[in-house]
Design a protein around this motif. Structure first.
Motif, PDB file in Angstrom:
ATOM      1  N   ASP A   1     -22.674  -5.471  15.328  1.00  0.00           N
ATOM      2  CA  ASP A   1     -21.485  -5.068  14.345  1.00  0.00           C
ATOM      3  C   ASP A   1     -20.394  -4.424  15.255  1.00  0.00           C
ATOM      4  O   ASP A   1     -20.616  -3.628  15.879  1.00  0.00           O
ATOM      5  CB  ASP A   1     -22.009  -4.027  13.594  1.00  0.00           C
ATOM      6  CG  ASP A   1     -20.591  -3.278  12.496  1.00  0.00           C
ATOM      7  OD1 ASP A   1     -19.666  -4.014  12.632  1.00  0.00           O
ATOM      8  OD2 ASP A   1     -20.798  -2.246  12.000  1.00  0.00           O
TER       9      ASP A   1
ATOM     10  N   SER B   1     -17.057  -4.325  14.380  1.00  0.00           N
ATOM     11  CA  SER B   1     -15.771  -3.885  13.650  1.00  0.00           C
ATOM     12  C   SER B   1     -15.152  -2.948  14.013  1.00  0.00           C
ATOM     13  O   SER B   1     -13.927  -3.084  14.008  1.00  0.00           O
ATOM     14  CB  SER B   1     -16.531  -3.720  12.222  1.00  0.00           C
ATOM     15  OG  SER B   1     -17.311  -2.628  12.224  1.00  0.00           O
TER      16      SER B   1
ATOM     17  N   ASP C   1     -13.297  -4.526  16.916  1.00  0.00           N
ATOM     18  CA  ASP C   1     -11.923  -5.632  16.208  1.00  0.00           C
ATOM     19  C   ASP C   1     -10.963  -4.842  15.591  1.00  0.00           C
ATOM     20  O   ASP C   1     -10.017  -5.495  15.823  1.00  0.00           O
ATOM     21  CB  ASP C   1     -12.931  -6.589  15.448  1.00  0.00           C
ATOM     22  CG  ASP C   1     -13.696  -7.626  15.905  1.00  0.00           C
ATOM     23  OD1 ASP C   1     -13.654  -7.865  17.184  1.00  0.00           O
ATOM     24  OD2 ASP C   1     -14.909  -8.007  15.681  1.00  0.00           O
ATOM     25  N   ASN C   2     -11.363  -4.012  15.008  1.00  0.00           N
ATOM     26  CA  ASN C   2     -10.254  -3.259  14.454  1.00  0.00           C
ATOM     27  C   ASN C   2      -9.394  -1.942  15.364  1.00  0.00           C
ATOM     28  O   ASN C   2      -8.420  -1.692  14.854  1.00  0.00           O
ATOM     29  CB  ASN C   2     -10.801  -2.156  13.407  1.00  0.00           C
ATOM     30  CG  ASN C   2     -11.424  -3.067  12.180  1.00  0.00           C
ATOM     31  OD1 ASN C   2     -11.049  -4.120  11.935  1.00  0.00           O
ATOM     32  ND2 ASN C   2     -12.356  -2.467  11.627  1.00  0.00           N
TER      33      ASN C   2
ATOM     34  N   LYS D   1     -17.042  -6.370  23.861  1.00  0.00           N
ATOM     35  CA  LYS D   1     -18.103  -7.341  22.828  1.00  0.00           C
ATOM     36  C   LYS D   1     -19.090  -7.887  23.683  1.00  0.00           C
ATOM     37  O   LYS D   1     -20.372  -7.798  23.239  1.00  0.00           O
ATOM     38  CB  LYS D   1     -17.331  -8.058  22.132  1.00  0.00           C
ATOM     39  CG  LYS D   1     -16.544  -7.352  21.101  1.00  0.00           C
ATOM     40  CD  LYS D   1     -15.425  -8.218  20.360  1.00  0.00           C
ATOM     41  CE  LYS D   1     -16.345  -8.885  19.459  1.00  0.00           C
ATOM     42  NZ  LYS D   1     -15.299  -9.861  18.810  1.00  0.00           N
TER      43      LYS D   1
END
Length: 476
Positions: free
Chosen positions: A395, A397, A400-401, A385
């Motif tokens: 973004d 996501s 993070d997922n 990140k």
């Protein structure tokens, strides 16, 4: 480009001579820096010979321009992100290399560099230490060994079964300056190839200069090279070394991340604080017709473009706005590749600058090594990140997922592509390090390990019958 000596035209012409075509010497040194006899006699002549090796590294050709084409374009083609812009794609874009001309390019350029480095090593080693100021003898030898390691690892990566330590199909290691009567030699095993290459790299880490111009090797560049090598070597104990090397470069090197990735390519070039080792163009190179950045935007007889896979990967990424141009009218489904040159612009010294090692790669290899070592996925996620944020991404996501090892390996790989595509082949090598299920998902045409490497050029078997058999899956 080069420091320490002003080159004459005769010297430059000699550096550019191609050994395989003239069948005399493989990677001939400059005429006034050859090591037959006493031509390397002191520090000054050692520097001349070393500069000749750097010319090989920068791929300066007979037109006095750097030509890092094979470092930027073919690996991106192999990985499916770039293609040919004038009509039908080459077979390499489907990972079919049987008739590939790229094999000859990699083979010849790498051995020219190796032989130039070997000439330096032989000549300088024979000199008395007193002929050099301070530690310069060790530094010259270390820089030459870095160049030799770089080229041997390139050969192992493209022609050897680097992914199998038990394989006999390693690199053809050349540790001596080669003339026509010394060509026959068998290739080494993969295990022995790694051992030889790592020994050179370790010497460079120990003895190369800590400070140097950005287009010359340093101990930090050697550390970054060792990180690449260990990631391919791929043993459990390697990953701790990779993270330690990364920390050394990040914490103790002079390099700092560029706050905006775009600035490296459009504003700062080789002067960027995160460039560990770059390729500086020759004087007035941008005015020559057949330069590489002109081949990213119509204006030369070749055109290399982004494929839909790269455009889609950058669809919701800020980098897509400046890296991917309008659709190429010469080949449907391809787009102008603008990482080095803005759409509509003419070549410049900045657009002709190339990059071998950047600090961003160090961060990304560390993130991958953390995952592979069984370390914290969150730690890897944080590194990823941080790198993406410098490119303007907000973004996170997908990162993070990513909850499994394979998910995180995939996310690191995709950032390697977004960040390092068309620089020095890392989008291809990082792909091949992935689990086979991910390789098939991301690059279905790379469906056999035969397609991981290129065939050894036919000419090598003619001039070196001792080399051994051709790579499996290809005809000799």
């Amino acid at each position: 480009m080069m420091k320490r000596i002003i080159y004459t035209f005769a010297l430059l012409s000699a550096v550019m001579m191609t050994s395989v075509s003239c069948k005399k010497e493989l990677g001939k040194l400059p005429e006034n820096a050859k090591v037959d006899g006493n031509t390397i006699i002191d520090q000054r002549t050692s520097e001349i010979a070393l500069n000749g090796a750097y010319y090989r590294f920068a791929a300066v050709n007979g037109d006095n321009i750097t030509k890092w084409f094979e470092h930027e374009v073919p690996p991106a083609m192999f990985a499916g992100y770039m293609g040919y812009g004038y009509g039908a794609d080459r077979a390499e874009t489907d990972n079919n290399y049987a008739q590939s001309s790229y094999a000859n390019i990699y083979w010849t350029s790498s051995y020219q560099l190796i032989n130039a480095a070997n000439g330096v090593i032989r000549g300088v080693t024979a000199l008395d230490d007193k002929r050099f100021a301070g530690n310069r003898k060790k530094e010259v030898l270390a820089e030459a060994r870095f160049l030799r390691a770089y080229a041997h690892f390139k050969l192992l990566s493209f022609f050897g079964q680097w992914f199998d330590l038990s394989s006999p199909y390693g690199a053809l290691i050349r540790e001596d300056f080669v003339q026509v009567d010394a060509l026959p030699k068998a290739r080494s095993s993969v295990k022995d190839s790694y051992a030889f290459i790592l020994a050179d790299v370790d010497d460079a880490i120990a003895n190369a200069p800590a400070e140097n111009q950005a287009w010359y090797a340093t101990r930090w560049a050697a550390m970054a090279l060792k990180m690449r090598i260990l990631m391919s070597h791929g043993q459990p104990e390697d990953y701790k070394q990779v993270t330690d090397l990364a920390d050394s470069i990040i914490l103790h090197g002079k390099y700092t991340p560029e706050p905006q990735t775009k600035d490296i390519f459009y504003t700062k070039g080789i002067s960027s604080t995160e460039v560990i080792l770059g390729i500086k163009p020759q004087q007035n190179q941008e005015s020559f017709y057949y330069v590489l950045s002109r081949q990213y935007w119509p204006g030369a007889s070749s055109l290399y473009v982004a494929k839909t896979a790269l455009k889609d990967l950058l669809q919701n990424d800020p980098r897509g706005a400046w890296m991917i141009g309008t659709e190429n009218r010469y080949a449907k489904g391809t787009y102008y590749f603008l990482k080095y040159i803005k759409q509509g612009n003419s070549p410049s010294i900045l657009s002709e600058t190339s990059y071998a090692f950047r600090l961003t790669e160090v961060y990304l290899l560390k993130a991958e090594a953390v995952i592979r070592s069984g370390g914290s996925l969150q730690a890897s996620r944080n590194i990823l990140k941080e790198v993406m944020g410098r490119a303007g991404v907000t973004d996170f996501s997908a990162v993070d997922n990513a909850s499994s090892v394979n998910d995180m390996l995939k996310q690191v790989y995709l950032e390697i592509v977004r960040n390092l595509v068309a620089e020095d082949g890392q989008e291809w090598m990082a792909l091949l390090r992935l689990p086979s299920s991910l390789i098939q998902e991301l690059r279905p045409t790379a469906n056999d390990k035969v397609k991981y490497i290129l065939p050894i050029p036919h000419s090598e078997f003619l001039y070196n019958p001792a080399i051994g058999p051709q790579n499996p899956g290809y005809q000799q």
